[in-house]
Design a protein around this motif. Structure first.
Motif, PDB file in Angstrom:
ATOM      1  N   PRO A  92       0.809  -1.225   0.000  1.00  0.00           N
ATOM      2  CA  PRO A  92       0.000   0.000   0.000  1.00  0.00           C
ATOM      3  C   PRO A  92       0.841   1.274   0.000  1.00  0.00           C
ATOM      4  O   PRO A  92       0.305   2.361  -0.246  1.00  0.00           O
ATOM      5  N   LYS A  93       2.129   1.159   0.250  1.00  0.00           N
ATOM      6  CA  LYS A  93       3.025   2.305   0.234  1.00  0.00           C
ATOM      7  C   LYS A  93       3.873   2.377  -1.031  1.00  0.00           C
ATOM      8  O   LYS A  93       4.811   3.176  -1.124  1.00  0.00           O
ATOM      9  N   ASP A  94       3.549   1.557  -2.009  1.00  0.00           N
ATOM     10  CA  ASP A  94       4.297   1.542  -3.266  1.00  0.00           C
ATOM     11  C   ASP A  94       3.775   2.668  -4.163  1.00  0.00           C
ATOM     12  O   ASP A  94       3.112   2.450  -5.178  1.00  0.00           O
ATOM     13  N   TRP A  95       4.101   3.905  -3.781  1.00  0.00           N
ATOM     14  CA  TRP A  95       3.511   5.055  -4.451  1.00  0.00           C
ATOM     15  C   TRP A  95       3.986   5.221  -5.884  1.00  0.00           C
ATOM     16  O   TRP A  95       3.245   5.741  -6.732  1.00  0.00           O
ATOM     17  N   PHE A  96       5.183   4.798  -6.190  1.00  0.00           N
ATOM     18  CA  PHE A  96       5.657   4.907  -7.574  1.00  0.00           C
ATOM     19  C   PHE A  96       4.747   4.099  -8.498  1.00  0.00           C
ATOM     20  O   PHE A  96       4.323   4.574  -9.557  1.00  0.00           O
ATOM     21  N   THR A  97       4.397   2.881  -8.093  1.00  0.00           N
ATOM     22  CA  THR A  97       3.523   2.046  -8.912  1.00  0.00           C
ATOM     23  C   THR A  97       2.089   2.564  -8.885  1.00  0.00           C
ATOM     24  O   THR A  97       1.402   2.570  -9.914  1.00  0.00           O
ATOM     25  N   LEU A  98       1.621   3.003  -7.739  1.00  0.00           N
ATOM     26  CA  LEU A  98       0.249   3.487  -7.630  1.00  0.00           C
ATOM     27  C   LEU A  98       0.015   4.695  -8.539  1.00  0.00           C
ATOM     28  O   LEU A  98      -1.006   4.772  -9.243  1.00  0.00           O
ATOM     29  N   VAL A  99       0.956   5.623  -8.561  1.00  0.00           N
ATOM     30  CA  VAL A  99       0.800   6.786  -9.430  1.00  0.00           C
ATOM     31  C   VAL A  99       1.029   6.402 -10.892  1.00  0.00           C
ATOM     32  O   VAL A  99       0.380   6.938 -11.803  1.00  0.00           O
ATOM     33  N   THR A 100       1.926   5.452 -11.139  1.00  0.00           N
ATOM     34  CA  THR A 100       2.113   4.946 -12.498  1.00  0.00           C
ATOM     35  C   THR A 100       0.804   4.392 -13.043  1.00  0.00           C
ATOM     36  O   THR A 100       0.464   4.586 -14.213  1.00  0.00           O
ATOM     37  N   ARG A 101       0.060   3.713 -12.196  1.00  0.00           N
ATOM     38  CA  ARG A 101      -1.242   3.198 -12.618  1.00  0.00           C
ATOM     39  C   ARG A 101      -2.215   4.322 -12.960  1.00  0.00           C
ATOM     40  O   ARG A 101      -3.037   4.174 -13.868  1.00  0.00           O
ATOM     41  N   LEU A 102      -2.149   5.434 -12.256  1.00  0.00           N
ATOM     42  CA  LEU A 102      -2.986   6.571 -12.614  1.00  0.00           C
ATOM     43  C   LEU A 102      -2.664   7.054 -14.026  1.00  0.00           C
ATOM     44  O   LEU A 102      -3.560   7.371 -14.821  1.00  0.00           O
ATOM     45  N   ARG A 103      -1.358   7.108 -14.331  1.00  0.00           N
ATOM     46  CA  ARG A 103      -0.970   7.508 -15.687  1.00  0.00           C
ATOM     47  C   ARG A 103      -1.447   6.478 -16.710  1.00  0.00           C
ATOM     48  O   ARG A 103      -1.958   6.835 -17.776  1.00  0.00           O
ATOM     49  N   LEU A 104      -1.326   5.215 -16.371  1.00  0.00           N
ATOM     50  CA  LEU A 104      -1.713   4.161 -17.306  1.00  0.00           C
ATOM     51  C   LEU A 104      -3.187   4.251 -17.682  1.00  0.00           C
ATOM     52  O   LEU A 104      -3.544   4.174 -18.858  1.00  0.00           O
ATOM     53  N   VAL A 105      -4.072   4.415 -16.692  1.00  0.00           N
ATOM     54  CA  VAL A 105      -5.500   4.409 -17.018  1.00  0.00           C
ATOM     55  C   VAL A 105      -5.907   5.644 -17.805  1.00  0.00           C
ATOM     56  O   VAL A 105      -6.938   5.636 -18.487  1.00  0.00           O
ATOM     57  N   MET A 106      -5.103   6.699 -17.743  1.00  0.00           N
ATOM     58  CA  MET A 106      -5.360   7.861 -18.594  1.00  0.00           C
ATOM     59  C   MET A 106      -4.870   7.620 -20.019  1.00  0.00           C
ATOM     60  O   MET A 106      -5.555   7.945 -20.986  1.00  0.00           O
ATOM     61  N   GLU A 107      -3.685   7.031 -20.155  1.00  0.00           N
ATOM     62  CA  GLU A 107      -3.056   6.917 -21.470  1.00  0.00           C
ATOM     63  C   GLU A 107      -3.503   5.685 -22.254  1.00  0.00           C
ATOM     64  O   GLU A 107      -3.398   5.672 -23.481  1.00  0.00           O
ATOM     65  N   ASP A 108      -3.973   4.653 -21.585  1.00  0.00           N
ATOM     66  CA  ASP A 108      -4.422   3.433 -22.257  1.00  0.00           C
ATOM     67  C   ASP A 108      -5.923   3.527 -22.464  1.00  0.00           C
ATOM     68  O   ASP A 108      -6.701   3.413 -21.510  1.00  0.00           O
ATOM     69  N   PRO A 109      -6.397   3.723 -23.707  1.00  0.00           N
ATOM     70  CA  PRO A 109      -7.836   3.911 -23.931  1.00  0.00           C
ATOM     71  C   PRO A 109      -8.669   2.669 -23.630  1.00  0.00           C
ATOM     72  O   PRO A 109      -9.888   2.750 -23.573  1.00  0.00           O
ATOM     73  N   ARG A 110      -8.028   1.524 -23.418  1.00  0.00           N
ATOM     74  CA  ARG A 110      -8.782   0.311 -23.062  1.00  0.00           C
ATOM     75  C   ARG A 110      -9.166   0.292 -21.590  1.00  0.00           C
ATOM     76  O   ARG A 110      -9.984  -0.530 -21.171  1.00  0.00           O
ATOM     77  N   GLN A 111      -8.565   1.164 -20.799  1.00  0.00           N
ATOM     78  CA  GLN A 111      -8.741   1.105 -19.358  1.00  0.00           C
ATOM     79  C   GLN A 111      -9.944   1.934 -18.901  1.00  0.00           C
ATOM     80  O   GLN A 111     -10.274   2.963 -19.486  1.00  0.00           O
ATOM     81  N   LEU A 112     -10.579   1.474 -17.827  1.00  0.00           N
ATOM     82  CA  LEU A 112     -11.590   2.254 -17.135  1.00  0.00           C
ATOM     83  C   LEU A 112     -10.860   3.229 -16.217  1.00  0.00           C
ATOM     84  O   LEU A 112     -10.011   2.824 -15.423  1.00  0.00           O
TER      85      LEU A 112
END
Length: 400
Positions: free
Chosen positions: A337-357
């Motif tokens: 739960p403290k893996d903030w680099f990955t957590l924020v990376t996922r925020l970028r992913l769901v914005m940039e990947d049009p397949r994502q919700l």
């Protein structure tokens, strides 16, 4: 509005994302205007339309209706599945409808074999991409019908042959002495012939349009094939053909698949009015998706970026991100739960990947954490909420 909803917070929600007066709607209109001169290629389950941009007249190719030989070849390729289905019907209910279905299939196989000929494929079906192979196709169809008839006759005489092992060993797979060509090979051949014909016509049409692929806006809308098919770049055959037609100069991040978006019916009698009316809607769909993707890079600069061109499908969803210059293709693994680099990376992913919700950045992680903690929400650490140093409620002033 439901009694459990807060009208003030619902209004805050709609200020950005709902209605024609929202920020999101205004952004889509603005983005579409910025791409008004770019060529827009729209593909449905039956047609392909090119809107050249700048008000120039559109062009439509009804590729599905003009597909010669598709149903005839599919009829042959489906014989393997039809026999496997008879096996299942017999297994479920030995006294049921399997026998009547087998007898009807036998009748249709015999009728098809009698109608099949080189002349049929050369002079009547006459698919351009099949020219020079008509005799070979007729020979393959004759053989396919013959071995299917043989299997059906044996199964009708002895139903114990209706099992998947026998079907594989004596019909589908290589190696049986009485089967010079296995039916698996016939299925591959028929699927290939259909795909080749589709691709041949689509490539020729795209070549004739002289599309500037570097600027092209491409969107595949609606259902392509069965309801669960074709929803990703890797699984959408038409998208793959468009990429090939561009000689792979179309950037993959300019091709979007929108299975729930409205398409248009195949024009009848040259009436393109429905196709014309949809242009602004489809331009907003593409441009609105694009601008959201671009927001991801702007908002989360310094974190790994999404790339649709990954060539390692076996590793999707299994990678651990450690550096900002990495490229991701699916949700990276969250280590804690403290893996903030990955957590924020996922925020970028769901914005940039049009397949994502967009709201799905950590949904899978939340579900897995619940499983690991006996489905007890209080036992789970909520990243960004639990153990964060928030000031006391109401103690922060918004004044500058």
């Amino acid at each position: 509005m439901s009694e459990h909803e807060s009208p003030e917070l619902i209004d805050l929600f709609t200020a950005y994302t709902a209605g024609p007066g929202s920020i999101g709607a205004h952004l889509r209109v603005s983005a579409a205007h910025a791409h008004a001169r770019d060529p827009l290629l729209v593909v449905t389950g039956a047609d392909m339309a090119l809107y050249p941009g700048d008000g120039r007249p559109l062009t439509v190719l009804p590729y599905r209706l003009s597909n010669r030989g598709f149903k005839e070849l599919a009829a042959v390729s489906h014989l393997g599945t039809a026999l496997a289905s008879l096996v299942e019907l017999y297994r479920h209910d030995p006294g049921g409808v399997w026998r009547a279905d087998a007898e009807n299939l036998l009748l249709q196989v015999r009728r098809s074999r009698a109608a099949n000929s080189t002349a049929l494929w050369r002079d009547r079906i006459a698919a351009v991409s099949h020219r020079g192979r008509e005799e070979a196709i007729a020979t393959m169809v004759d053989y396919a019908c013959a071995v299917t008839e043989r299997y059906l006759l044996r199964a009708l005489a002895d139903a114990s042959l209706l099992n998947h092992r026998t079907l594989r060993e004596e019909y589908l797979e290589d190696g049986h002495p009485d089967l010079p060509v296995s039916f698996n090979r016939i299925m591959v051949a028929t699927f290939f012939l259909v795909g080749m014909d589709n691709a041949h016509r689509l490539i020729a049409w795209c070549d004739a349009q002289d599309i500037d692929w570097a600027r092209a806006m491409v969107v595949v809308v609606g259902q392509i094939g069965r309801p669960t098919a074709g929803v990703t770049w890797r699984t959408n055959g038409v998208a793959g053909t468009v990429l090939a037609a561009s000689r792979h100069t179309l950037p993959l991040d300019r091709l979007y698949i929108a299975p729930h978006a409205r398409g248009f019916a195949t024009p009848v009698g040259g009436d393109l009015s429905e196709v014309e009316e949809l242009e602004p809607v489809l331009r907003q769909l593409w441009a609105g998706t694009r601008v959201t993707v671009e927001l991801g890079g702007a908002m989360f600069e310094g974190y790994p970026a999404f790339s649709p061109g990954d060539d390692r499908p076996g590793l999707l969803g299994e990678r651990t991100v450690t550096r900002a210059d990495e490229i991701i293709t699916e949700q990276p693994r969250i280590r804690s739960p403290k893996d903030w680099f990955t957590l924020v990376t996922r925020l970028r992913l769901v914005m940039e990947d049009p397949r994502q919700l967009l709201s799905g950045a950590v949904t899978d992680y939340a579900a897995q954490q619940l499983i690991e903690h006996g489905n007890d929400p209080l036992a789970v650490t909520v990243p960004g909420l639990d153990d964060e140093p928030y000031p006391a409620y109401g103690s922060i002033s918004a004044a500058a």
